[in-house]
Design a protein around this motif. Structure first.
Motif, PDB file in Angstrom:
ATOM      1  N   ILE A  11       1.032  -1.249   0.102  1.00 35.92           N
ATOM      2  CA  ILE A  11      -0.189   0.084  -0.126  1.00 35.92           C
ATOM      3  C   ILE A  11       1.075   1.054  -0.298  1.00 35.92           C
ATOM      4  CG2 ILE A  11      -1.866   1.337   1.646  1.00 35.92           C
ATOM      5  CD1 ILE A  11      -2.648  -1.294   2.117  1.00 35.92           C
ATOM      6  N   ARG A  12       0.672   1.784  -1.014  1.00 34.98           N
ATOM      7  CA  ARG A  12       1.549   3.081  -0.983  1.00 34.98           C
ATOM      8  C   ARG A  12       0.886   4.585  -1.198  1.00 34.98           C
ATOM      9  NH1 ARG A  12       6.833   1.749  -2.886  1.00 34.98           N
ATOM     10  NH2 ARG A  12       7.054  -0.278  -3.855  1.00 34.98           N
ATOM     11  N   SER A  13       1.720   5.324  -0.830  1.00 36.58           N
ATOM     12  CA  SER A  13       0.882   6.762  -0.630  1.00 36.58           C
ATOM     13  C   SER A  13       2.348   7.522  -0.983  1.00 36.58           C
ATOM     14  CB  SER A  13       0.981   6.899   0.233  1.00 36.58           C
ATOM     15  OG  SER A  13      -0.167   8.551   0.526  1.00 36.58           O
ATOM     16  N   ASP A  14       2.322   7.999  -2.417  1.00 37.98           N
ATOM     17  CA  ASP A  14       3.000   8.970  -2.802  1.00 37.98           C
ATOM     18  C   ASP A  14       4.428   8.405  -2.696  1.00 37.98           C
ATOM     19  OD1 ASP A  14       1.858  11.459  -3.847  1.00 37.98           O
ATOM     20  OD2 ASP A  14       1.480  12.143  -1.622  1.00 37.98           O
ATOM     21  N   ASP A  15       5.436   8.775  -1.853  1.00 39.43           N
ATOM     22  CA  ASP A  15       6.912   8.197  -2.087  1.00 39.43           C
ATOM     23  C   ASP A  15       6.921   7.190   0.025  1.00 39.43           C
ATOM     24  OD1 ASP A  15       7.154   9.633   0.131  1.00 39.43           O
ATOM     25  OD2 ASP A  15       9.195  10.997  -0.296  1.00 39.43           O
ATOM     26  N   HIS A  16       6.007   6.820   0.229  1.00 37.58           N
ATOM     27  CA  HIS A  16       5.477   5.852   0.931  1.00 37.58           C
ATOM     28  C   HIS A  16       4.942   4.895   1.058  1.00 37.58           C
ATOM     29  CE1 HIS A  16       6.120   9.821   2.903  1.00 37.58           C
ATOM     30  NE2 HIS A  16       6.641  10.278   4.133  1.00 37.58           N
ATOM     31  N   VAL A  17       5.221   4.004   1.854  1.00 36.77           N
ATOM     32  CA  VAL A  17       4.687   2.736   2.035  1.00 36.77           C
ATOM     33  C   VAL A  17       4.014   1.937   3.104  1.00 36.77           C
ATOM     34  CG1 VAL A  17       6.982   0.696   2.677  1.00 36.77           C
ATOM     35  CG2 VAL A  17       4.662  -0.106   1.337  1.00 36.77           C
ATOM     36  N   LEU A  18       3.075   1.518   3.754  1.00 35.44           N
ATOM     37  CA  LEU A  18       2.451   0.936   4.783  1.00 35.44           C
ATOM     38  C   LEU A  18       3.049  -0.215   5.674  1.00 35.44           C
ATOM     39  CD1 LEU A  18       0.313   1.823   6.658  1.00 35.44           C
ATOM     40  CD2 LEU A  18      -1.766   0.452   5.567  1.00 35.44           C
ATOM     41  N   ALA A 111      12.807   5.266   0.339  1.00 35.08           N
ATOM     42  CA  ALA A 111      13.766   5.105   0.440  1.00 35.08           C
ATOM     43  C   ALA A 111      14.548   5.028   1.426  1.00 35.08           C
ATOM     44  CB  ALA A 111      14.431   6.716   0.189  1.00 35.08           C
ATOM     45  N   ASP A 112      13.666   5.307   2.984  1.00 37.31           N
ATOM     46  CA  ASP A 112      14.336   4.161   4.198  1.00 37.31           C
ATOM     47  C   ASP A 112      13.941   2.940   4.494  1.00 37.31           C
ATOM     48  OD1 ASP A 112      15.347   7.432   4.725  1.00 37.31           O
ATOM     49  OD2 ASP A 112      13.786   7.906   5.616  1.00 37.31           O
ATOM     50  N   ILE A 113      13.949   2.519   3.874  1.00 32.27           N
ATOM     51  CA  ILE A 113      12.853   0.975   4.073  1.00 32.27           C
ATOM     52  C   ILE A 113      13.720   0.240   4.397  1.00 32.27           C
ATOM     53  CG2 ILE A 113      13.723  -0.076   1.706  1.00 32.27           C
ATOM     54  CD1 ILE A 113      10.214  -0.215   4.327  1.00 32.27           C
ATOM     55  N   GLU A 114      15.270   0.199   4.310  1.00 25.86           N
ATOM     56  CA  GLU A 114      16.687  -0.780   4.801  1.00 25.86           C
ATOM     57  C   GLU A 114      16.440  -0.015   6.437  1.00 25.86           C
ATOM     58  OE1 GLU A 114      18.506  -2.845   3.618  1.00 25.86           O
ATOM     59  OE2 GLU A 114      17.866  -2.633   1.425  1.00 25.86           O
ATOM     60  N   GLN A 115      16.115   0.876   7.516  1.00 26.11           N
ATOM     61  CA  GLN A 115      15.664   1.552   8.623  1.00 26.11           C
ATOM     62  C   GLN A 115      14.891   0.163   9.410  1.00 26.11           C
ATOM     63  OE1 GLN A 115      16.296   5.101   8.422  1.00 26.11           O
ATOM     64  NE2 GLN A 115      17.717   5.774   7.101  1.00 26.11           N
ATOM     65  N   TRP A 116      13.752  -0.384   8.243  1.00 29.62           N
ATOM     66  CA  TRP A 116      12.804  -0.443   9.322  1.00 29.62           C
ATOM     67  C   TRP A 116      12.820  -1.662   9.737  1.00 29.62           C
ATOM     68  CZ3 TRP A 116      10.104   2.701  12.358  1.00 29.62           C
ATOM     69  CH2 TRP A 116      10.146   3.833  11.416  1.00 29.62           C
ATOM     70  N   LEU A 123      12.073  -7.620   0.915  1.00 30.17           N
ATOM     71  CA  LEU A 123      11.297  -7.348  -0.001  1.00 30.17           C
ATOM     72  C   LEU A 123      11.323  -5.827   0.175  1.00 30.17           C
ATOM     73  CD1 LEU A 123       7.683  -8.716   2.104  1.00 30.17           C
ATOM     74  CD2 LEU A 123       8.543  -8.569  -0.371  1.00 30.17           C
ATOM     75  N   ARG A 124      12.222  -6.166   0.430  1.00 29.37           N
ATOM     76  CA  ARG A 124      12.896  -4.492   1.223  1.00 29.37           C
ATOM     77  C   ARG A 124      14.085  -4.019  -0.217  1.00 29.37           C
ATOM     78  NH1 ARG A 124      17.686  -5.564   6.104  1.00 29.37           N
ATOM     79  NH2 ARG A 124      15.335  -6.540   7.335  1.00 29.37           N
ATOM     80  N   GLU A 125      14.225  -4.830  -1.438  1.00 29.76           N
ATOM     81  CA  GLU A 125      15.079  -3.796  -2.532  1.00 29.76           C
ATOM     82  C   GLU A 125      13.674  -3.805  -3.354  1.00 29.76           C
ATOM     83  OE1 GLU A 125      16.879  -2.107  -5.285  1.00 29.76           O
ATOM     84  OE2 GLU A 125      17.616  -3.215  -2.975  1.00 29.76           O
ATOM     85  N   LYS A 128      12.625  -0.301  -2.218  1.00 25.11           N
ATOM     86  CA  LYS A 128      13.007   0.494  -2.738  1.00 25.11           C
ATOM     87  C   LYS A 128      13.014   0.857  -4.255  1.00 25.11           C
ATOM     88  CE  LYS A 128      17.134  -0.593  -1.243  1.00 25.11           C
ATOM     89  NZ  LYS A 128      18.638  -0.923  -0.641  1.00 25.11           N
ATOM     90  N   GLN A 129      11.722  -0.213  -4.814  1.00 26.50           N
ATOM     91  CA  GLN A 129      12.321  -0.207  -6.791  1.00 26.50           C
ATOM     92  C   GLN A 129      10.963   0.636  -6.891  1.00 26.50           C
ATOM     93  OE1 GLN A 129      13.786  -3.251  -8.217  1.00 26.50           O
ATOM     94  NE2 GLN A 129      15.990  -3.588  -7.868  1.00 26.50           N
ATOM     95  N   ASN A 130      10.323   0.529  -6.030  1.00 27.81           N
ATOM     96  CA  ASN A 130       8.887   0.749  -6.663  1.00 27.81           C
ATOM     97  C   ASN A 130       8.182  -0.094  -7.445  1.00 27.81           C
ATOM     98  OD1 ASN A 130       7.180   3.452  -6.393  1.00 27.81           O
ATOM     99  ND2 ASN A 130       7.523   4.027  -7.486  1.00 27.81           N
TER     100      ASN A 130
END
Length: 148
Positions: A11-18, A111-116, A123-125, A128-130
């Motif tokens: 689930i995306r909103s602009d450049d964010h993911v839930l 873009a910050d998914i590695e930190q979470w 799934l991280r890559e 990041k690749q949208n």
């Protein structure tokens, strides 16, 4: 050994993911949950989203699958996650409130998914690749070495 068959939504909103996590845990995952026997994966995802956080969403394009394994105590666990894009009216400016007291939902910049600490790690890559590739995604967190 326990096996988990899951439907997960991006689930995306602009450049964010839930993302979701169990309260107090460091590991995050995509929203969704277990597919019941005989239940179509898209239907399971839509049901889980509504049960967990009253999210009204439509499971759309199949993105791919990711497998993972881990131990809970002495018991080996394995999972297959079927991944779908989810169409919803949610915005990353809104809080998503969990209906389950052990879960919390939150938006993070892709873009910050590695930190979470997202699992499965593969799934991280993808995040990041949208997820823009038309080719089905396959990610694995299984080493290929016997764990027993």
């Amino acid at each position: 050994m326990a096996f988990h068959y899951l439907a997960r939504g991006i689930i995306r909103s602009d450049d964010h993911v839930l993302l979701v996590r169990a309260i107090g845990d460091a590991i995050t995952f995509l929203p969704g949950g277990h597919i019941e026997f005989g239940e179509p994966a898209k239907q399971a995802l839509e049901r889980e989203l509504f049960e967990e956080a009253t999210i009204v969403g439509k499971a759309e394009r199949f993105i791919g699958a990711a497998e993972n394994e881990w131990f809970e105590g002495e018991e080996r666990q394995a999972e297959i996650n079927l991944l779908f894009e989810v169409e919803t009216q949610l915005s990353h400016h809104e809080m998503v409130i969990s209906n389950e007291p052990h879960l919390e939902f939150f938006w993070v910049p892709c873009a910050d998914i590695e930190q979470w600490n997202l699992y499965p790690v593969a799934l991280r890559e993808l995040i990041k690749q949208n997820g823009s590739s038309q080719q089905a995604f396959w990610g694995s967190g299984i080493s290929g070495n016997p764990m027993i």
